[in-house]
Design a protein around this motif. Structure first.
Motif, PDB file in Angstrom:
ATOM      1  N   PHE A 191     -26.062   2.617  -8.442  1.00 34.76           N
ATOM      2  CA  PHE A 191     -25.658   2.149  -9.594  1.00 34.76           C
ATOM      3  C   PHE A 191     -24.853   0.984  -9.742  1.00 34.76           C
ATOM      4  CE2 PHE A 191     -25.902   7.105  -9.879  1.00 34.76           C
ATOM      5  CZ  PHE A 191     -27.019   7.105 -10.896  1.00 34.76           C
ATOM      6  N   ASP A 192     -25.152   0.244 -10.737  1.00 31.82           N
ATOM      7  CA  ASP A 192     -24.447  -1.180 -11.173  1.00 31.82           C
ATOM      8  C   ASP A 192     -24.506  -2.025  -9.724  1.00 31.82           C
ATOM      9  OD1 ASP A 192     -24.350  -0.672 -13.669  1.00 31.82           O
ATOM     10  OD2 ASP A 192     -22.353   0.864 -13.505  1.00 31.82           O
ATOM     11  N   GLY A 193     -25.286  -2.168  -8.969  1.00 29.72           N
ATOM     12  CA  GLY A 193     -25.181  -3.009  -7.875  1.00 29.72           C
ATOM     13  C   GLY A 193     -24.202  -2.764  -6.812  1.00 29.72           C
ATOM     14  N   ALA A 194     -23.832  -1.530  -6.701  1.00 28.96           N
ATOM     15  CA  ALA A 194     -22.880  -1.207  -5.783  1.00 28.96           C
ATOM     16  C   ALA A 194     -22.910  -1.369  -4.384  1.00 28.96           C
ATOM     17  CB  ALA A 194     -22.293   0.372  -6.021  1.00 28.96           C
ATOM     18  N   LYS A 195     -22.008  -1.899  -3.215  1.00 30.86           N
ATOM     19  CA  LYS A 195     -22.207  -2.319  -1.954  1.00 30.86           C
ATOM     20  C   LYS A 195     -22.909  -1.240  -1.478  1.00 30.86           C
ATOM     21  CE  LYS A 195     -18.858  -5.886  -1.937  1.00 30.86           C
ATOM     22  NZ  LYS A 195     -17.499  -6.238  -1.011  1.00 30.86           N
ATOM     23  N   GLU A 196     -22.507   0.222  -1.626  1.00 32.99           N
ATOM     24  CA  GLU A 196     -23.277   1.309  -0.990  1.00 32.99           C
ATOM     25  C   GLU A 196     -23.773   2.267  -1.889  1.00 32.99           C
ATOM     26  OE1 GLU A 196     -23.330   1.781   2.088  1.00 32.99           O
ATOM     27  OE2 GLU A 196     -22.024   0.176   2.836  1.00 32.99           O
ATOM     28  N   PRO A 197     -24.807   2.846  -1.663  1.00 33.90           N
ATOM     29  CA  PRO A 197     -25.414   3.811  -2.710  1.00 33.90           C
ATOM     30  C   PRO A 197     -24.564   4.804  -3.128  1.00 33.90           C
ATOM     31  CG  PRO A 197     -26.614   4.039  -0.840  1.00 33.90           C
ATOM     32  CD  PRO A 197     -25.438   2.815  -0.536  1.00 33.90           C
ATOM     33  N   GLN A 198     -24.653   5.380  -4.257  1.00 28.87           N
ATOM     34  CA  GLN A 198     -23.588   6.496  -4.687  1.00 28.87           C
ATOM     35  C   GLN A 198     -24.238   7.866  -4.530  1.00 28.87           C
ATOM     36  OE1 GLN A 198     -23.981   3.758  -6.585  1.00 28.87           O
ATOM     37  NE2 GLN A 198     -22.218   3.176  -7.718  1.00 28.87           N
ATOM     38  N   ILE A 199     -25.747   7.608  -4.123  1.00 29.30           N
ATOM     39  CA  ILE A 199     -26.432   8.924  -3.756  1.00 29.30           C
ATOM     40  C   ILE A 199     -27.162   8.376  -2.647  1.00 29.30           C
ATOM     41  CG2 ILE A 199     -28.079  10.577  -4.494  1.00 29.30           C
ATOM     42  CD1 ILE A 199     -27.381   9.989  -7.326  1.00 29.30           C
ATOM     43  N   ALA A 212     -23.528  11.662  -4.624  1.00 28.13           N
ATOM     44  CA  ALA A 212     -24.206  12.886  -3.887  1.00 28.13           C
ATOM     45  C   ALA A 212     -24.293  12.360  -2.383  1.00 28.13           C
ATOM     46  CB  ALA A 212     -25.497  13.492  -4.441  1.00 28.13           C
ATOM     47  N   LYS A 213     -23.678  13.103  -1.524  1.00 30.36           N
ATOM     48  CA  LYS A 213     -23.690  12.746  -0.326  1.00 30.36           C
ATOM     49  C   LYS A 213     -24.316  13.821   0.767  1.00 30.36           C
ATOM     50  CE  LYS A 213     -23.004   8.443  -1.049  1.00 30.36           C
ATOM     51  NZ  LYS A 213     -21.596   7.741  -0.621  1.00 30.36           N
ATOM     52  N   TRP A 214     -24.626  13.626   1.849  1.00 31.24           N
ATOM     53  CA  TRP A 214     -25.048  14.661   2.619  1.00 31.24           C
ATOM     54  C   TRP A 214     -24.674  14.403   4.159  1.00 31.24           C
ATOM     55  CZ3 TRP A 214     -28.635  14.122   7.014  1.00 31.24           C
ATOM     56  CH2 TRP A 214     -28.973  15.294   7.569  1.00 31.24           C
ATOM     57  N   ARG A 215     -24.338  15.616   4.948  1.00 31.18           N
ATOM     58  CA  ARG A 215     -23.806  15.628   6.334  1.00 31.18           C
ATOM     59  C   ARG A 215     -24.589  16.684   7.106  1.00 31.18           C
ATOM     60  NH1 ARG A 215     -17.652  16.923   7.422  1.00 31.18           N
ATOM     61  NH2 ARG A 215     -18.589  16.472   9.684  1.00 31.18           N
ATOM     62  N   THR A 216     -24.486  16.693   8.443  1.00 27.04           N
ATOM     63  CA  THR A 216     -24.850  17.717   9.196  1.00 27.04           C
ATOM     64  C   THR A 216     -23.979  17.652  10.488  1.00 27.04           C
ATOM     65  OG1 THR A 216     -26.576  18.727  10.415  1.00 27.04           O
ATOM     66  CG2 THR A 216     -26.655  16.428  10.775  1.00 27.04           C
ATOM     67  N   ALA A 217     -23.800  19.018  10.935  1.00 25.92           N
ATOM     68  CA  ALA A 217     -22.919  19.314  12.129  1.00 25.92           C
ATOM     69  C   ALA A 217     -23.333  20.349  12.970  1.00 25.92           C
ATOM     70  CB  ALA A 217     -21.516  19.467  11.583  1.00 25.92           C
ATOM     71  N   ASP A 218     -23.130  20.350  14.347  1.00 25.47           N
ATOM     72  CA  ASP A 218     -23.316  21.568  15.186  1.00 25.47           C
ATOM     73  C   ASP A 218     -22.026  22.234  15.581  1.00 25.47           C
ATOM     74  OD1 ASP A 218     -26.003  21.219  15.304  1.00 25.47           O
ATOM     75  OD2 ASP A 218     -25.960  19.639  16.766  1.00 25.47           O
ATOM     76  N   MET A 219     -21.811  23.406  15.415  1.00 23.32           N
ATOM     77  CA  MET A 219     -20.419  23.966  15.494  1.00 23.32           C
ATOM     78  C   MET A 219     -20.618  25.287  16.224  1.00 23.32           C
ATOM     79  SD  MET A 219     -19.116  24.802  11.760  1.00 23.32           S
ATOM     80  CE  MET A 219     -19.503  23.041  11.217  1.00 23.32           C
ATOM     81  N   LYS A 220     -19.648  26.039  16.985  1.00 22.64           N
ATOM     82  CA  LYS A 220     -19.759  27.294  17.384  1.00 22.64           C
ATOM     83  C   LYS A 220     -18.779  28.154  16.552  1.00 22.64           C
ATOM     84  CE  LYS A 220     -20.507  25.844  22.126  1.00 22.64           C
ATOM     85  NZ  LYS A 220     -20.052  25.796  23.647  1.00 22.64           N
ATOM     86  N   THR A 221     -18.954  29.399  16.422  1.00 19.67           N
ATOM     87  CA  THR A 221     -17.871  30.128  15.796  1.00 19.67           C
ATOM     88  C   THR A 221     -16.600  30.431  16.392  1.00 19.67           C
ATOM     89  OG1 THR A 221     -19.047  31.928  16.601  1.00 19.67           O
ATOM     90  CG2 THR A 221     -20.078  31.085  14.787  1.00 19.67           C
ATOM     91  N   ARG A 222     -16.436  30.058  17.789  1.00 17.58           N
ATOM     92  CA  ARG A 222     -15.200  30.354  18.576  1.00 17.58           C
ATOM     93  C   ARG A 222     -14.768  28.983  19.008  1.00 17.58           C
ATOM     94  NH1 ARG A 222     -16.405  34.152  16.026  1.00 17.58           N
ATOM     95  NH2 ARG A 222     -16.181  36.359  16.403  1.00 17.58           N
TER      96      ARG A 222
END
Length: 255
Positions: free
Chosen positions: A96-104, A185-195
């Motif tokens: 939006f509005d020519g932002a340097k980084e996309p908002q979505i 709106a952004k998105w990310r992913t991660a691998d993790m253990k429960t302990r």
């Protein structure tokens, strides 16, 4: 179970008494599941791109104007049989509005709350449906901008994608005020253990804004995931979270 939420104000703040007439402004949302309510907007847009080559980024449509405008509704249609890989590899990028980084910046399936794969459902801001001709992803979040809105699709997968069709409505006469904000709106992913047990920060937001929601996909190596961890939301640097849930199985309705 119930979530009891409340908002605190400084002493002496005048608050408005609730009345059902207050809810009339909700018609701005144009919920996709209320078929009797037509999306609001005097401007329309539509676009279609053919198969997007792997690794390429292509413009879907661009809206510009001399005065502020607001997108009220848009749909993305993917013809044919759509798999989980396509919904994850096709990334929606909106600036939006020519932002340097996309908002979505978010894969299509995750942005519309469908991942992994196609999971039809209806909610107030989002909806996913599957028909004989393909999949339709609907969004009714209000997205204002002052001068321009650029929608793009990036194919992050190794295969050429199917065609992408897009259409929607916007208000040509929108008043931009000091309360107006761009939708993010952004998105990310991660691998993790429960302990060992620990808190995992999935979102850290800075600056003025309104948090409207999140979506979580779990790929678990076991047959069931109970989501016993309590979700916590800290606002404006508070030491104890103002939102402290009873477990993410409740927060996401998994329970």
């Amino acid at each position: 179970y119930y979530h009891a939420d409340y908002r605190t104000y400084p002493k002496g703040t005048e608050v408005e008494t609730f009345g059902f007439e207050i809810l009339s402004h909700m018609r701005e949302w144009n919920p996709p599941n209320l078929k009797a309510v037509a999306p609001k907007g005097d401007g329309k847009f539509s676009a279609e791109v053919s198969a997007i080559a792997a690794g390429s980024r292509q413009e879907l449509f661009r809206l510009t104007g001399d005065k502020p405008q607001r997108i009220n509704h848009f749909e993305v249609k993917l013809p044919g049989v759509i798999d989980a890989e396509s919904l994850r590899s096709l990334v929606l990028i909106v600036t939006f509005d020519g932002a340097k980084e996309p908002q979505i910046w978010c894969p299509l399936g995750d942005f519309f709350g469908s991942a992994p794969g196609v999971n039809p459902y209806e909610s107030m801001p989002l909806a996913v449906s599957r028909g004989e001709d393909g999949v339709t992803l609907s969004c009714s979040w209000c997205m204002p901008y002052q001068k321009s809105a650029l929608f793009e699709i990036y194919n992050s997968g190794a295969k050429n994608s199917v065609a992408v069709q897009c259409s929607g409505k916007f208000e040509e006469k929108y008043t931009w005020t000091d309360r107006s904000m761009h939708f993010h709106a952004k998105w990310r992913t991660a691998d993790m253990k429960t302990r060992p047990f620990r808190d995992w920060t999935y979102c850290d937001l800075k600056g003025k804004g309104v948090f409207v929601g999140d979506m979580l996909s779990i790929m678990s190596p076991v047959g069931a995931w109970w989501g016993e961890g309590d979700e916590k939301i800290f606002v404006d640097g508070e030491k104890f979270p103002s939102w402290f849930g009873t477990g993410s199985e409740d927060y996401y309705g998994y329970g």
